[in-house]
Design a protein around this motif. Structure first.
Motif, PDB file in Angstrom:
ATOM      1  N   THR A   1       7.403  -8.823  12.428  1.00 53.29           N
ATOM      2  CA  THR A   1       6.282  -8.375  11.609  1.00 53.29           C
ATOM      3  C   THR A   1       5.278  -7.606  12.448  1.00 53.29           C
ATOM      4  O   THR A   1       4.742  -6.577  12.025  1.00 53.29           O
TER       5      THR A   1
ATOM      6  N   GLU B   1       3.897  -3.700  11.830  1.00 51.69           N
ATOM      7  CA  GLU B   1       2.486  -3.409  11.630  1.00 51.69           C
ATOM      8  C   GLU B   1       1.953  -2.419  12.657  1.00 51.69           C
ATOM      9  O   GLU B   1       1.070  -1.604  12.348  1.00 51.69           O
TER      10      GLU B   1
ATOM     11  N   GLU C   1       3.058  -0.107   8.970  1.00 51.70           N
ATOM     12  CA  GLU C   1       3.603  -0.734   7.766  1.00 51.70           C
ATOM     13  C   GLU C   1       3.104  -2.168   7.678  1.00 51.70           C
ATOM     14  O   GLU C   1       3.239  -2.943   8.623  1.00 51.70           O
ATOM     15  N   SER C   2       2.548  -2.521   6.526  1.00 54.17           N
ATOM     16  CA  SER C   2       2.034  -3.873   6.348  1.00 54.17           C
ATOM     17  C   SER C   2       1.941  -4.195   4.873  1.00 54.17           C
ATOM     18  O   SER C   2       2.091  -3.330   4.009  1.00 54.17           O
ATOM     19  N   VAL C   3       1.690  -5.463   4.583  1.00 57.11           N
ATOM     20  CA  VAL C   3       1.379  -5.867   3.212  1.00 57.11           C
ATOM     21  C   VAL C   3      -0.109  -5.620   3.013  1.00 57.11           C
ATOM     22  O   VAL C   3      -0.949  -6.251   3.657  1.00 57.11           O
ATOM     23  N   THR C   4      -0.444  -4.674   2.136  1.00 56.43           N
ATOM     24  CA  THR C   4      -1.832  -4.242   2.023  1.00 56.43           C
ATOM     25  C   THR C   4      -2.140  -3.733   0.625  1.00 56.43           C
ATOM     26  O   THR C   4      -1.240  -3.326  -0.120  1.00 56.43           O
TER      27      THR C   4
ATOM     28  N   THR D   1      -2.176 -12.136  -2.323  1.00 58.62           N
ATOM     29  CA  THR D   1      -1.836 -10.729  -2.527  1.00 58.62           C
ATOM     30  C   THR D   1      -2.386 -10.160  -3.832  1.00 58.62           C
ATOM     31  O   THR D   1      -2.312  -8.954  -4.054  1.00 58.62           O
TER      32      THR D   1
ATOM     33  N   ALA E   1      -1.489  -6.476  -3.560  1.00 59.34           N
ATOM     34  CA  ALA E   1      -1.040  -5.934  -2.284  1.00 59.34           C
ATOM     35  C   ALA E   1       0.480  -5.852  -2.254  1.00 59.34           C
ATOM     36  O   ALA E   1       1.175  -6.674  -2.855  1.00 59.34           O
ATOM     37  N   THR E   2       0.997  -4.866  -1.542  1.00 55.17           N
ATOM     38  CA  THR E   2       2.439  -4.684  -1.421  1.00 55.17           C
ATOM     39  C   THR E   2       2.753  -4.136  -0.041  1.00 55.17           C
ATOM     40  O   THR E   2       1.854  -3.737   0.702  1.00 55.17           O
ATOM     41  N   VAL E   3       4.027  -4.125   0.321  1.00 52.08           N
ATOM     42  CA  VAL E   3       4.426  -3.517   1.599  1.00 52.08           C
ATOM     43  C   VAL E   3       4.213  -2.013   1.470  1.00 52.08           C
ATOM     44  O   VAL E   3       4.750  -1.372   0.570  1.00 52.08           O
TER      45      VAL E   3
END
Length: 492
Positions: free
Chosen positions: A120, A124, A128-131, A191, A216-218
């Motif tokens: 992970t 990042e 790329e992240s969950v945001t 999220t 939030a999503t990838v």
């Protein structure tokens, strides 16, 4: 303490450390307004373990940490002789750091950290992240209230689709007013968010009935946010908002973001741009290969024969690196770029805040020996040290760590910005926030006034924000305030 040396058994492991990470170097993440220590753990292990099993697993991970730190840590001579390897890995990592103290250890470590998921972390660092797809600053509201002000919204992101925009004020999350005790949980847990918006009138903030629902999503962030060309009198002014030094999307080898920057400067050159405003106010750093690429598009009289920056590693690993990869292992020269506009420039303007860090500060420090660099905004963060991502090549250990391993210097041997670069012209962002690229936006407007000569004595009085800032979501990014350096030049 006896001098540690890199023995034969460790050399193969060190080679793998560099190769598996594509040999990149990064400056570590600053804890978000003091809520994170020098180490951080992303999730808790929920599987019950006996005390004996936990101690055994801790020992395995801790000894792996210790071996790498004794070889690579910039302050490896400060590591305790007999640290407690029964501690949980995050606590153990923190226990062996040469911790910064403003009074007793001002040159100590502020930035090393550890994660329990190396994969992970790597994603990042590439953006790329969950945001939700927006970043924001946090400010005090009265004595204990908190608000978030949106700084920018990424195109195509969930936040944009929910109609959030730069300057929006968030006062509530999921129906709860934010305070100094709950804002972190409300903003950074889960999220799915319902943001309650507020309005600002002078120094007064009022709640409204408006809400925005965001999940939030990838999401992959493109760091190239905006570019424009302005005509100011006889001047053609190029403007670039660049929010992170990332070569390409996570998992991509196409370097598409660097190519996009090249194309922008190719257009600047074709359009006769002879002044440049580089907006790094929200750029916490990133790959120094991308920093070198950008600097090579700007620098006056630069070439692949001229030094951009060099690194200083510890005395343990330096002889090994020289033996393996040559005496120039720590050297980054400029690149030969046909899109370079330096010959048309007499100077460059850089817009800065305290979020301007590391690879961004490298641009300022690296260009100054070659041309005047005028900074406009507020004092930069102050990151002149770097770290490498270390993960276990066998996959048995899931943790990844970012220990500080080097200090950077420009071609004049300067590395004196640990407390940040003080702006030549102080301008703070104030409410309401105008769109980035708007010529009335205070920081860009100041740069354009400097270019036009429409300033008394070469500068104007500082413009300051009336609200007390607590921190920023940008500081929570993996790689926030980072310098990620490719070591392809080390003949891997």
């Amino acid at each position: 303490m006896k001098q540690h040396v890199v023995n034969k058994a460790r050399r193969a492991s060190l080679n793998q450390v560099f190769k598996q990470n594509k040999s990149f170097v990064a400056v570590a993440l600053l804890g978000f307004i003091g809520s994170l220590s020098g180490c951080k753990k992303t999730t808790d292990d929920v599987t019950p373990k006996t005390t004996t099993t936990a101690a055994s697993e801790n020992s395995t991970v801790d000894n792996w940490i210790l071996a790498n730190m004794r070889d690579l840590y910039y302050w490896n001579d400060k590591i305790p002789a007999n640290p407690d390897t029964t501690l949980s890995p995050d606590v153990f990592f923190d226990s062996i750091l040469n911790k910064f103290n403003a009074t007793t250890n001002p040159d100590g470590d502020r930035f090393s950290w550890i994660e329990n998921d190396a994969n992970t972390l790597t994603a990042e660092l590439s953006g790329e992240s969950v945001t939700t797809g927006m970043d924001f600053n946090l400010y005090l509201r009265g004595s204990s209230g908190v608000i978030a002000q949106v700084l920018y919204v990424l195109p195509g992101s969930p936040a944009e689709k929910a109609n959030l925009k730069r300057g929006d004020i968030i006062t509530k999350v999921n129906g709860q007013l934010m305070t100094t005790t709950n804002y972190s949980d409300l903003l950074f847990t889960g999220t799915t968010f319902t943001y309650g918006l507020g309005t600002v009138s002078g120094t007064t903030i009022a709640d409204s009935d408006q809400t925005r629902n965001v999940t939030a999503t990838v999401f992959q962030e493109n760091p190239v946010f905006l570019d424009s060309i302005y005509t100011v009198g006889t001047k053609k002014v190029g403007y670039l908002v660049y929010n992170q030094f990332v070569r390409g999307a996570n998992g991509s080898n196409a370097n598409e973001y660097d190519a996009q920057v090249d194309a922008i400067f190719s257009n600047f050159k074709a359009q006769g741009v002879n002044e440049l405003v580089l907006d790094l106010r929200y750029n916490p750093g990133g790959y120094t290969s991308s920093s070198a690429n950008l600097a090579s598009l700007i620098g006056k009289g630069v070439s692949s024969n001229k030094l951009y920056f060099r690194e200083e590693w510890n005395s343990t690993v330096t002889p090994y690196l020289k033996q393996e990869w040559g005496s120039n292992f720590n050297i980054q020269n400029f690149l030969d770029k046909p899109q370079n506009i330096g010959n048309n420039l007499s100077r460059v303007f850089v817009l800065t805040t305290d979020l301007t860090a590391s690879a961004s500060e490298l641009i300022i420090n690296g260009l100054r020996p070659y041309m005047p660099v005028t900074t406009i905004g507020t004092t930069t963060h102050g990151k002149n040290v770097g770290s490498i991502t270390i993960a276990d090549e066998t996959g048995k250990i899931k943790w990844g760590m970012q220990p500080i391993v080097f200090k950077s210097y420009n071609s004049l041997g300067q590395s004196d910005y640990a407390t940040g670069f003080t702006p030549n012209v102080e301008v703070d962002e104030t409410s309401p926030l105008l769109p980035l690229g708007d010529t009335n936006e205070p920081m860009l407007n100041e740069a354009l006034n400097q270019i036009s000569g429409n300033v008394a004595g070469g500068r104007r009085a500082a413009v300051r924000n009336p609200f007390i800032q607590m921190g920023s979501s940008i500081q929570r990014k993996a790689g926030g305030q980072s310098m990620i350096r490719d070591i392809k030049s080390l003949k891997l």
